[in-house]
Design a protein around this motif. Structure first.
Motif, mmCIF file in Angstrom:
data_model
loop_
_atom_site.group_PDB
_atom_site.id
_atom_site.type_symbol
_atom_site.label_atom_id
_atom_site.label_comp_id
_atom_site.label_asym_id
_atom_site.label_seq_id
_atom_site.Cartn_x
_atom_site.Cartn_y
_atom_site.Cartn_z
ATOM 1 N N HIS A 713 26.058 50.509 41.909
ATOM 2 C CA HIS A 713 24.996 51.056 41.066
ATOM 3 C C HIS A 713 24.435 52.388 41.561
ATOM 4 O O HIS A 713 23.920 53.172 40.745
ATOM 5 C CB HIS A 713 23.866 50.025 40.942
ATOM 6 C CG HIS A 713 24.280 48.774 40.243
ATOM 7 N ND1 HIS A 713 24.556 48.722 38.895
ATOM 8 C CD2 HIS A 713 24.505 47.524 40.729
ATOM 9 C CE1 HIS A 713 24.902 47.496 38.561
ATOM 10 N NE2 HIS A 713 24.888 46.741 39.653
ATOM 11 N N VAL A 714 24.528 52.677 42.842
ATOM 12 C CA VAL A 714 24.003 53.940 43.372
ATOM 13 C C VAL A 714 25.107 54.982 43.489
ATOM 14 O O VAL A 714 24.932 56.142 43.099
ATOM 15 C CB VAL A 714 23.319 53.719 44.733
ATOM 16 C CG1 VAL A 714 22.837 55.057 45.306
ATOM 17 C CG2 VAL A 714 22.151 52.755 44.598
ATOM 18 N N LEU A 715 26.236 54.566 44.032
ATOM 19 C CA LEU A 715 27.330 55.511 44.271
ATOM 20 C C LEU A 715 28.311 55.594 43.102
ATOM 21 O O LEU A 715 29.183 56.464 43.098
ATOM 22 C CB LEU A 715 28.082 55.115 45.548
ATOM 23 C CG LEU A 715 27.241 54.979 46.819
ATOM 24 C CD1 LEU A 715 28.141 54.627 47.994
ATOM 25 C CD2 LEU A 715 26.438 56.238 47.082
ATOM 26 N N GLY A 716 28.180 54.677 42.155
ATOM 27 C CA GLY A 716 29.093 54.685 41.019
ATOM 28 C C GLY A 716 30.483 54.211 41.350
ATOM 29 O O GLY A 716 31.453 54.559 40.661
ATOM 30 N N GLU A 717 30.616 53.406 42.392
ATOM 31 C CA GLU A 717 31.919 52.880 42.774
ATOM 32 C C GLU A 717 32.317 51.720 41.867
ATOM 33 O O GLU A 717 31.465 51.107 41.209
ATOM 34 C CB GLU A 717 31.880 52.417 44.230
ATOM 35 C CG GLU A 717 31.616 53.548 45.224
ATOM 36 C CD GLU A 717 31.462 53.038 46.642
ATOM 37 O OE1 GLU A 717 31.303 51.801 46.805
ATOM 38 O OE2 GLU A 717 31.487 53.860 47.579
ATOM 39 N N PRO A 718 33.592 51.397 41.801
ATOM 40 C CA PRO A 718 34.020 50.239 41.010
ATOM 41 C C PRO A 718 33.362 48.963 41.533
ATOM 42 O O PRO A 718 32.938 48.900 42.688
ATOM 43 C CB PRO A 718 35.538 50.196 41.214
ATOM 44 C CG PRO A 718 35.902 51.569 41.688
ATOM 45 C CD PRO A 718 34.725 52.092 42.438
ATOM 46 N N ALA A 719 33.269 47.974 40.653
ATOM 47 C CA ALA A 719 32.708 46.694 41.075
ATOM 48 C C ALA A 719 33.430 46.224 42.332
ATOM 49 O O ALA A 719 34.663 46.230 42.388
ATOM 50 C CB ALA A 719 32.844 45.665 39.963
ATOM 51 N N PRO A 720 32.697 45.844 43.369
ATOM 52 C CA PRO A 720 33.322 45.560 44.660
ATOM 53 C C PRO A 720 34.105 44.254 44.662
ATOM 54 O O PRO A 720 33.834 43.334 43.881
ATOM 55 C CB PRO A 720 32.118 45.468 45.592
ATOM 56 C CG PRO A 720 31.010 44.965 44.714
ATOM 57 C CD PRO A 720 31.245 45.609 43.377
ATOM 58 N N ALA A 721 35.069 44.198 45.544
ATOM 59 C CA ALA A 721 35.742 42.928 45.816
ATOM 60 C C ALA A 721 34.799 42.084 46.664
ATOM 61 O O ALA A 721 34.349 42.523 47.725
ATOM 62 C CB ALA A 721 37.054 43.177 46.553
ATOM 63 N N LEU A 722 34.471 40.897 46.197
ATOM 64 C CA LEU A 722 33.518 40.046 46.888
ATOM 65 C C LEU A 722 34.161 39.405 48.115
ATOM 66 O O LEU A 722 35.385 39.238 48.171
ATOM 67 C CB LEU A 722 33.008 38.966 45.943
ATOM 68 C CG LEU A 722 32.209 39.486 44.746
ATOM 69 C CD1 LEU A 722 31.940 38.365 43.764
ATOM 70 C CD2 LEU A 722 30.905 40.113 45.216
ATOM 71 N N PRO A 723 33.353 39.047 49.109
ATOM 72 C CA PRO A 723 33.909 38.376 50.285
ATOM 73 C C PRO A 723 34.686 37.125 49.878
ATOM 74 O O PRO A 723 34.205 36.315 49.080
ATOM 75 C CB PRO A 723 32.659 38.017 51.105
ATOM 76 C CG PRO A 723 31.613 38.969 50.657
ATOM 77 C CD PRO A 723 31.892 39.246 49.224
ATOM 78 N N ARG A 724 35.855 36.954 50.433
ATOM 79 C CA ARG A 724 36.680 35.802 50.085
ATOM 80 C C ARG A 724 35.991 34.491 50.429
ATOM 81 O O ARG A 724 36.231 33.464 49.784
ATOM 82 C CB ARG A 724 38.019 35.874 50.815
ATOM 83 C CG ARG A 724 38.925 37.019 50.366
ATOM 84 C CD ARG A 724 40.310 36.856 50.965
ATOM 85 N NE ARG A 724 40.948 35.640 50.471
ATOM 86 C CZ ARG A 724 41.968 35.040 51.095
ATOM 87 N NH1 ARG A 724 42.411 35.529 52.241
ATOM 88 N NH2 ARG A 724 42.503 33.951 50.599
ATOM 89 N N THR A 725 35.125 34.546 51.439
ATOM 90 C CA THR A 725 34.446 33.324 51.851
ATOM 91 C C THR A 725 33.480 32.801 50.800
ATOM 92 O O THR A 725 33.019 31.661 50.894
ATOM 93 C CB THR A 725 33.695 33.560 53.171
ATOM 94 O OG1 THR A 725 32.883 34.738 53.052
ATOM 95 C CG2 THR A 725 34.673 33.722 54.327
ATOM 96 N N LEU A 726 33.137 33.618 49.802
ATOM 97 C CA LEU A 726 32.319 33.136 48.702
ATOM 98 C C LEU A 726 33.125 32.260 47.741
ATOM 99 O O LEU A 726 32.552 31.600 46.864
ATOM 100 C CB LEU A 726 31.694 34.308 47.936
ATOM 101 C CG LEU A 726 30.550 35.035 48.641
ATOM 102 C CD1 LEU A 726 30.120 36.251 47.832
ATOM 103 C CD2 LEU A 726 29.361 34.103 48.857
ATOM 104 N N GLY A 727 34.437 32.283 47.872
ATOM 105 C CA GLY A 727 35.277 31.431 47.037
ATOM 106 C C GLY A 727 35.426 31.908 45.616
ATOM 107 O O GLY A 727 35.806 31.127 44.730
ATOM 108 N N LEU A 728 35.153 33.191 45.368
ATOM 109 C CA LEU A 728 35.217 33.727 43.995
ATOM 110 C C LEU A 728 36.441 34.623 43.800
ATOM 111 O O LEU A 728 36.903 35.253 44.734
ATOM 112 C CB LEU A 728 33.946 34.524 43.698
ATOM 113 C CG LEU A 728 32.637 33.742 43.794
ATOM 114 C CD1 LEU A 728 31.452 34.667 43.590
ATOM 115 C CD2 LEU A 728 32.599 32.614 42.767
#
Length: 728
Positions: A713-728
């Motif tokens: 939202h600040v830098l305009g980067e693509p939606a981040p890859a979430l930590p794998r440990t979140l299981g998503l």
């Protein structure tokens, strides 16, 4: 970011490296002034916790630090006794009885070195240990079940609850929980540690039972020569190396009191008495921590020295002569009058008090008396630092000793009173042990067990003047390297408390992790912050949405005018009170591209009765103030994406605040949802964490999700890859 060799440019560029950095805290000095001991926490092999160890630091600064203890369970609460024995608590297993239940027990390390010995273990564990500076007296704090009048009854009741699987608690008073744990049915009590079998005929401790099962211990003792036996019998009764004998606890705090948050004690240098503050329950759920009790440690007799209705009190150090002590008296705040602790000198015999340094517009914490009792050494937040001060007892004159941009803690005094040692930090370096020349104020870093990590940027002091003419200041962290076109993105980071200040290093709120990703981080001290005088606190008292908010915006405006800051790429975040302010900011301005709110207050009418100390809250705001200053009323004005973070074990700001905030953001915020009902808001939930996020693997997830949210939202980067440990 990595170096040409492929290594992280700094520990702050790699969260795995960052969470593995060793963390130093605490300090104790031997009575002869020759040994300093501190605690270092390191991440365990599984990466799911931290284990602590005791390290010795040379006061002269000539010898390298050396490790004293090593165990998977760790050690804590180190205290030197008068004979040089180092006492501490640990849940490490007893080497003589490896099958014993693991729990925090009392251990001792002889002054001449060698192996530490478990001295006493009991159901419910040992919480803390205190030692007299000039006598063989050790006092222990430990929880005892309210229904038990002896240690044997406590052990029996503990076993009955465990065997039956019952963990229910029947409350008769308030409070009922604190921070992240329930209060009751056990409560903290004070005990004197004594040698021998308990005169009531009880087993002294689990260790004694282990001795009976391992007679080789006694055989080893009996094999000593007569001369050696004679020498042992005349040694210190509390020297676990000289006399391998059982020990027991003698209860000395059997006075009426409520289920208090804790039970601190100040032990006289000669070990004859202690002073403690008793919390008492009053009408309408109020708890007053204002009764100062003197306990005779030979007889267990206690008498009240100070008890003034309408105020809290806490006891500081006792003078070397034992005749005076420092007392902090805090009249109950009201919605119109802010909290205002002040120092007094207490006569330890009569209970008479005399004001000390009441012209000093700071909240002093006295840590030691000079050897001749003519002055005391104190710490106090002051202008974004926490220096060391000297206060003359006769005149109340206050002199600042240290002058650097540092915050001091755990300060101890050399026997001759010329030198102090303490743990210092700033936003440029984490806690470390250092020496202070009290005559000149010169400070010297000692040879520490931990190294200073190199921070990826610079630190500046910034300030502005608000519309009402008030000076507001803070710290500005700037990332290293050239300034990008348009300036650095800015992160406004709001502190918690609210009665606190950005002045000391924080592992949980570390701006250098953000600076390593290119953010400038503003750490402001708005109204309600400590270290700027009582009026600065009064400006925001009971009016959280007014002066604290306008102060934050004024300093943000001033920083955004700098050419090295990009005012179009900004975000706001905070935790606890800082989370409250983040919620308030989100509902009152659209200037920030996103807002991160951690453990935050949302609906003040619901927060007040459910926090762990509601009686404090009733002194802060009337119902009308709560309504006027509650962020939830402005949910429809929120158009910035919000990341909500909350731990389920948070009893200070209960999970209900986060749950209500999350639902009302989805149902009523001004940020439109997608056609499929999706939203830019996010909720990061930790079922087993409390007000803070303490487990290293969870802290890493916390930073990864926050950095990803900011990047999007600040830098305009693509939606981040979430930590794998979140299981998503």
């Amino acid at each position: 970011m990595t170096s040409p060799a492929g290594e992280p440019a700094s520990p702050f560029h790699d969260l795995d490296v960052f969470t593995a950095l060793p963390r130093l805290s605490g300090l104790t000095l031997s009575p002869d002034g020759q040994r300093l001991v501190t605690t270092v926490a390191t991440r365990d092999p599984k990466g799911t916790g931290y284990a602590t160890a005791l390290w010795e630091v040379d006061p002269t600064g000539e010898r390298a630090a050396r490790r004293l203890t090593r165990s998977r369970e760790g050690e804590a609460g180190a205290e030197f006794a008068a004979d040089g024995t180092l006492w501490f608590t640990s849940a490490r297993p007893d080497p003589v009885d490896e099958d014993a239940e693991k729990r925090s027990a009392l251990w001792a390390l002889p002054s001449h070195g060698g192996e530490a010995r478990m001295v006493l273990s009991r159901p419910g564990g040992i919480s803390a240990v205190s030692c007299a500076r000039a006598a063989d007296r050790v006092v222990v704090t430990a929880n005892r079940l309210v229904g038990a009048s002896t240690e044997a009854e406590h052990a029996e009741l503990t076993k009955a609850r465990k065997d039956s699987g019952v963990d229910a608690i029947l409350h008769t008073g308030y409070p009922i929980r604190f921070w992240d744990h329930d209060l009751g049915p056990a409560r903290p009590e004070l005990f004197v540690l004594e040698e021998g079998v308990d005169p009531q005929g009880e087993p002294a401790s689990d260790v004694d039972a282990a001795d009976a099962e391992h007679p080789e211990r006694d055989e080893q003792t009996e094999s000593a020569s007569g001369a050696e036996s004679s020498s042992a019998s005349s040694a210190s009764l509390l020297d676990p190396e000289a006399i391998d004998a059982p020990h027991h606890l003698r209860h000395v705090s059997g006075f009426p009191r409520s289920h208090a948050f804790g039970l601190d004690a100040q032990l006289s240098p000669d070990g004859t008495f202690l002073l403690t503050t008793v919390a008492t329950a009053e009408a309408r759920g109020n708890v007053r921590e204002g009764t100062v009790v003197r306990v005779d440690l030979a007889t267990g007799e206690h008498r009240v020295l100070h008890d003034v209705p309408g105020e809290d009190a806490s006891v500081g150090p006792i003078s070397n002569a034992g005749t005076r002590a420092i007392l902090v008296r805090t009249p109950d705040s009201t919605p119109e009058r802010a909290v205002h602790p002040q120092l007094y000198v207490l006569d330890t015999d009569t209970g008479r008090t005399e004001p000390l340094a009441h012209d000093w517009d700071r909240w002093g914490q006295v840590v030691a008396w000079l050897p001749d009792d003519s002055a005391v050494i104190a710490l106090a937040d002051s202008d974004g630092r926490c220096p060391v001060f000297r206060i003359e007892i006769a005149t109340g004159t206050v002199t600042q000793v240290t002058r650097e941009d540092e915050a001091w803690a755990d300060v101890v005094l050399s026997p001759d009173g010329t030198t102090a040692y303490g743990v210092r930090s700033s936003y440029l370096f984490p806690p470390e042990v250092a020496r202070i020349d009290l005559a000149t104020g010169q400070t010297t870093r000692l040879l520490n067990p931990t190294a200073r990590p190199e921070v990826p940027g610079t630190l500046e002091d910034v300030e502005t003047v608000t519309e009402d003419g008030t000076r507001v200041r803070g710290w500005l962290v700037l990332p290293e390297g050239p300034v990008p076109d348009g300036g650095h993105p800015l992160l406004l980071w709001i502190h918690g408390g609210p009665l606190s200040s950005w002045n000391a290093w924080s592992w949980r709120w570390c701006p250098w992790v953000m600076a390593a990703r290119g953010y400038a981080v503003l750490l402001p001290d708005p109204a309600l912050s400590t270290g700027y005088g009582q009026e600065f606190i009064q400006r925001g008292w009971g009016q959280w949405g007014q002066a604290p908010y306008t102060d934050l915006m004024a300093l943000t405006d001033a920083v955004e005018e700098r050419p090295d800051i990009d005012p179009q790429r900004t975000a706001a975040m905070g935790g606890s009170f800082g989370g409250y302010m983040a919620n308030w900011v989100a509902g009152h301005t659209d200037r920030f591209r996103c807002v991160v709110t951690h453990a935050s207050l949302w609906a003040l009418d619901g927060f007040g009765p459910t926090t762990d100390a509601s009686f404090y809250w009733t002194r802060e705001m009337t119902e009308r103030m709560q309504e006027e200053n509650s962020p939830h009323r402005f949910v429809s004005e929120i158009v910035s994406p919000m990341l909500v973070i909350h731990g389920d074990k948070d009893y200070r700001v209960p999970i209900g605040e986060g749950l209500r905030l999350w639902y009302e953001l989805l149902a009523s915020s001004g940020l439109p949802a997608g056609e499929d009902g999706s939203t830019a808001h996010r909720f990061l939930y930790f079922p087993q964490e409390n007000h803070w996020i303490l487990a290293p693997q969870h802290a890493q997830v916390w930073y990864e999700v926050v950095l990803g949210f900011l990047g999007e939202h600040v830098l305009g980067e693509p939606a981040p890859a979430l930590p794998r440990t979140l299981g998503l």
